[in-house]
Design an enzyme around this catalytic site. Structure first.
Site, PDB file in Angstrom:
ATOM      1  CE1 TYR A 170     -20.570  -5.836  -5.628  1.00  0.00           C
ATOM      2  CE2 TYR A 170     -22.533  -4.646  -4.929  1.00  0.00           C
ATOM      3  CZ  TYR A 170     -21.324  -4.678  -5.601  1.00  0.00           C
ATOM      4  OH  TYR A 170     -20.873  -3.554  -6.250  1.00  0.00           O
ATOM      5  CG  ASP A 207     -24.773  -5.275   3.185  1.00  0.00           C
ATOM      6  OD1 ASP A 207     -25.689  -4.420   3.127  1.00  0.00           O
ATOM      7  OD2 ASP A 207     -23.930  -5.425   2.280  1.00  0.00           O
ATOM      8  CE  LYS A 232     -29.357  -1.329  -3.281  1.00  0.00           C
ATOM      9  NZ  LYS A 232     -28.875  -1.327  -4.621  1.00  0.00           N
TER      10      LYS A 232
HETATM   11  N1  HOZ Z   1     -24.927  -4.004  -7.903  1.00  0.00           N
HETATM   12  C1  HOZ Z   1     -26.162  -3.312  -7.964  1.00  0.00           C
HETATM   13  C2  HOZ Z   1     -27.304  -4.144  -7.551  1.00  0.00           C
HETATM   14  N2  HOZ Z   1     -27.073  -5.250  -6.731  1.00  0.00           N
HETATM   15  C3  HOZ Z   1     -26.376  -2.753  -9.339  1.00  0.00           C
HETATM   16  C4  HOZ Z   1     -26.730  -1.343  -9.262  1.00  0.00           C
HETATM   17  C5  HOZ Z   1     -26.929  -0.622 -10.588  1.00  0.00           C
HETATM   18  O1  HOZ Z   1     -26.489  -1.051 -11.636  1.00  0.00           O
HETATM   19  O2  HOZ Z   1     -27.555   0.426 -10.511  1.00  0.00           O
END
Ligand code: HOZ
Length: 430
Positions: A144, A239, A267
């Site tokens: 992702y 990534d 992050k």
């Molecule tokens: N797609 C995000 C983690 N892999 C989720 C982030 C969120 O809901 O804050």
């Protein structure tokens, strides 16, 4: 556990915000139950709107390497608050931030700050396209890279959890330039390169995938990927939005000893504030506007408040590297071992993947090394486990295809309590 106020808030939110949340996985759709609304974070704990305390293993999906509200980030923010929150103009903090990133991650010779991981990955792919003059790129099934259109094809994280790995709204034109390979399978990459000779701009990969649960790439696979990219003049993008500054101060690339051409961050780089960055080889980054023609911009990019928090986090890492990563390793290994012992005593061989302080428990007895093996996990059982853990005050990511994040402030008592809670939860559901 009384979560009455969370229930009330969620009901209200559903009529005002799509699905009641501002990011899909938070809605608890795949695990069932009502999402918990929080009021406060304190070290390794989260306190909900009803005053219940939880040991938090999400850490805002990764950034809280030092737990909630560490004093050095709070102080940096307070200091910056006095000076102003946004100028839309250059500051010294941005220069310091670029210096520290390039020091900690040597493959990054030049870096551009952005506001999120999604912005970082989409800008990196655009830069690779601009540099090579080629349009296609390769991504891996289950990885992702945020929600830009051309990444939402067989994507992980929320897209996978909600059963829409390929999202409606992504045009055929967009999808056509995204080539899909299998994680940890170099032959699948070779086949794509062969069939699209001279047309591929980049290969983007999470070297430690965190969005189909934690699935590390093998060193040999990454090395072969590096070699092929060199031979074919394809830009290799790591990534490291999740793994950056988490699995090592220099990210997964330090751990594996393999240098990508471009890296994306998010992050931890913002100390909990909305920040991302992409950077890499000077000759590629010099193509980014205004040094070069590849357009990329943002009013809030390099925002002083975000830079203050991010710089405080990275400075803390630089000054305490050995201590931080060895303490994370000890705590995370203890958690892994305790969970494994639980499983063993219950006669189950469910798989745990761990890289440093990122960990996933998969409800499958198959080794998990790619997308197909990750989705062999019993997600219904995960949902039951999730609810049983929540009931015991453990806050995990509400989806199988995410990671557990351990922080430096998780205490021995936290870990012991978690292992005990997991034993009771597993016993209850199995
Ligand atoms: N797609 C995000 C983690 N892999 C989720 C982030 C969120 O809901 O804050």
């Amino acid at each position: 556990m009384n979560i009455e106020k969370s229930v009330e808030l969620f009901n209200k939110a559903k009529s005002l915000i799509p699905g009641g949340v501002n990011s899909p996985v938070r809605a608890f759709k795949s695990v069932g139950g009502n999402p918990v609304f929080f009021e406060k974070g304190e070290g390794s704990k989260l306190i909900d709107v009803n005053g219940n305390r939880y040991i938090d293993y999400i850490g805002s999906w990764g950034p809280h390497l030092f737990g909630h509200n560490p004093p050095f980030i709070k102080e940096a923010l307070e200091e910056q608050l006095e000076k102003g929150v946004s100028f839309g103009a250059p500051t010294e903090l941005e220069v310091k931030m670029a210096e520290i990133i390039t020091r900690l991650v040597p493959s990054v010779e030049m870096v551009r700050m952005v506001n999120s991981g999604t912005e970082a990955t989409m800008s990196a792919v655009r830069t690779a396209r601009g540099f090579t003059g080629r349009e296609k790129f390769i991504k891996f099934e289950g990885c992702y890279h945020g929600h830009a259109d051309y990444f939402l094809i067989k994507a992980g994280s929320g897209a996978l959890t909600l059963g829409v790995p390929t999202s409606p709204g992504v045009t055929n034109g967009n999808a056509a330039d995204t080539l899909l390979a299998d994680f940890n399978d170099i032959e699948s990459v070779k086949r794509l390169i062969q069939a699209n000779k001279g047309e591929i701009s980049s290969v983007i990969i999470e070297p430690v995938a965190g969005n189909m649960g934690v699935v590390p790439a093998s060193k040999d696979f990454l090395q072969q990927l590096r070699n092929i990219c060199d031979e074919e003049e394809i830009i290799l993008i790591f990534d490291e939005v999740m793994s950056g500054f988490r699995v090592a101060a220099g990210g997964a690339q330090e751990l594996y000893g393999i240098k990508p051409d471009l890296t994306t961050f998010g992050k931890i780089i913002g100390g909990g504030l909305p920040v991302g960055a992409f950077g890499g080889k000077m000759e590629i980054m010099e193509k980014v506007a205004p040094a070069g023609p590849v357009y990329q911009a943002g009013t809030l990019s390099g925002n002083p408040l975000a830079m203050a928090a991010g710089y405080a986090a990275l400075k803390h890492i630089e000054e305490n590297k050995e201590e931080i990563y060895s303490s994370l390793e000890v705590k995370s290994a203890k958690l892994e071992q305790g969970l494994n012992e639980n499983l063993k005593s219950l006669g189950r061989n469910f798989q745990i993947n761990r890289v440093g302080s990122m960990l996933s428990l998969f409800f499958t007895e198959n080794k998990v090394f790619d997308f197909k093996t990750a989705v062999s996990s019993d997600t219904e059982l995960f949902g039951k486990y999730y609810r049983a853990m929540l009931e015991r005050g453990i806050y995990l990511a509400p989806a199988q295809f995410e990671a557990v994040f351990v922080s430096t402030v998780h205490s021995d008592e936290d870990i012991d309590y978690t292992i005990k809670a997991a034993f009771e939860a597993l016993k209850e559901i199995l």
